[in-house]
Design a protein around this motif. Sequence first.
Motif, PDB file in Angstrom:
ATOM      1  N   UNK A 175       0.816  -1.228   0.000  1.00 46.13           N
ATOM      2  CA  UNK A 175       0.000   0.000   0.000  1.00 46.13           C
ATOM      3  C   UNK A 175       0.848   1.276   0.000  1.00 46.13           C
ATOM      4  N   UNK A 176       1.878   1.292  -0.833  1.00 43.84           N
ATOM      5  CA  UNK A 176       2.707   2.506  -0.960  1.00 43.84           C
ATOM      6  C   UNK A 176       1.879   3.604  -1.620  1.00 43.84           C
ATOM      7  N   UNK A 177       1.791   4.757  -0.968  1.00 43.69           N
ATOM      8  CA  UNK A 177       1.007   5.879  -1.470  1.00 43.69           C
ATOM      9  C   UNK A 177       1.836   7.160  -1.398  1.00 43.69           C
ATOM     10  N   UNK A 178       1.605   8.037  -2.357  1.00 42.78           N
ATOM     11  CA  UNK A 178       2.325   9.311  -2.383  1.00 42.78           C
ATOM     12  C   UNK A 178       1.404  10.388  -2.937  1.00 42.78           C
ATOM     13  N   UNK A 179       1.560  11.602  -2.411  1.00 42.57           N
ATOM     14  CA  UNK A 179       0.743  12.722  -2.869  1.00 42.57           C
ATOM     15  C   UNK A 179       1.443  14.024  -2.513  1.00 42.57           C
ATOM     16  N   UNK A 202       3.925  13.783   0.569  1.00 43.31           N
ATOM     17  CA  UNK A 202       3.581  12.842   1.635  1.00 43.31           C
ATOM     18  C   UNK A 202       3.785  11.406   1.124  1.00 43.31           C
ATOM     19  N   UNK A 203       4.583  10.633   1.853  1.00 40.94           N
ATOM     20  CA  UNK A 203       4.870   9.252   1.490  1.00 40.94           C
ATOM     21  C   UNK A 203       4.409   8.349   2.633  1.00 40.94           C
ATOM     22  N   UNK A 292       3.333   9.252  -9.320  1.00 36.68           N
ATOM     23  CA  UNK A 292       2.219  10.184  -9.391  1.00 36.68           C
ATOM     24  C   UNK A 292       2.604  11.334 -10.296  1.00 36.68           C
ATOM     25  N   UNK A 293       1.628  12.108 -10.708  1.00 35.47           N
ATOM     26  CA  UNK A 293       1.877  13.180 -11.661  1.00 35.47           C
ATOM     27  C   UNK A 293       1.357  14.510 -11.123  1.00 35.47           C
ATOM     28  N   UNK A 294       2.136  15.558 -11.314  1.00 36.06           N
ATOM     29  CA  UNK A 294       1.728  16.911 -10.932  1.00 36.06           C
ATOM     30  C   UNK A 294       1.601  17.752 -12.193  1.00 36.06           C
ATOM     31  N   UNK A 295       0.590  18.600 -12.217  1.00 38.68           N
ATOM     32  CA  UNK A 295       0.363  19.465 -13.380  1.00 38.68           C
ATOM     33  C   UNK A 295       1.275  20.679 -13.348  1.00 38.68           C
TER      34      UNK A 295
END
Length: 295
Positions: A175-179, A202-203, A292-295
């Motif tokens: 459940x690796x999550x990043x934002x 946040x990791x 993940x992708x940032x605009x």
Amino acid sequence: MESITNKKSNNSGLKAIIAILALLLLGSLWYVYKIKNDSKTVENVLISEKDAVLKDLMIQKDSLNAAISSNTTLSEELIAERDKIQQLMADVEKSKGDVASMSKFKTEAATLRSNVAVLMKQVDGLKRENAKLTVQRDSTAVVLGEARKYTDTLVDQNFKMANTIEKGSKLSVLNLQSSAVKQKGSGKQVSTDKASRADVLKISFMIAENQIAKSGDKTYYVQVIDSKSNVLGDKKTEMFGEKSLTYSFVTSVKYENKTVKVEKDLPVTDIQSGSYFVNIFDKAELVSKTSFTLK
């Protein structure tokens, strides 16, 4: 004679006015009927959509309840997602069923459905891993039984058993999550998908329960790379034998054979839009990754 002619002319004009008024009345009645009929059609569609959303949410809730009853290490995440579904069902039930509300509810239901699908996939993975561990333990018992009968193969069997235990004792990172978030002066963090606003990444990830693993302090190296292959954060390099690893930060956790969640904030400045890659290393071994992708 002229008076009679004028009288007839006036009567004709009056009849024309009455005819026009009658047509206008009929037109008005038809318009009111159409508006009412269209409104009823929209109402029926919204009721149907509301029922469909509630049915979909109930299916997801039942799936989560079944997964929770299996007592996996993801019980907390499953329960949290079920609570979100129950709250959304309550909101849908209380709503008046207007177009704006139903559009919002359908979007939220779709997001929850996606989250449940991810969790159910992880649950299935854990079940398969547990099944493998059970088979391995059974195999080890058989090997030990044979070792007692045939002393001439004892050394070889013990070696195989040690390898089996070593593989089974490896910890799984799930459940690796990043934002990305914007850190406000009040300390509140607001999620964002825009690079220009992000000042914290946040990791978080989970170390799965494993009763045969060694407990104690566990150290993981987290590497965050931008779309130009730049490592963010500390940018320190560690050597593991002949292998080197440049990492963003190191995180340590006290592991006691139970599922534990690891969370870490990585401050950033002036990051650019594009794809970001997050890798988790146990020394030089890559154990989990996401992006993940940032605009």
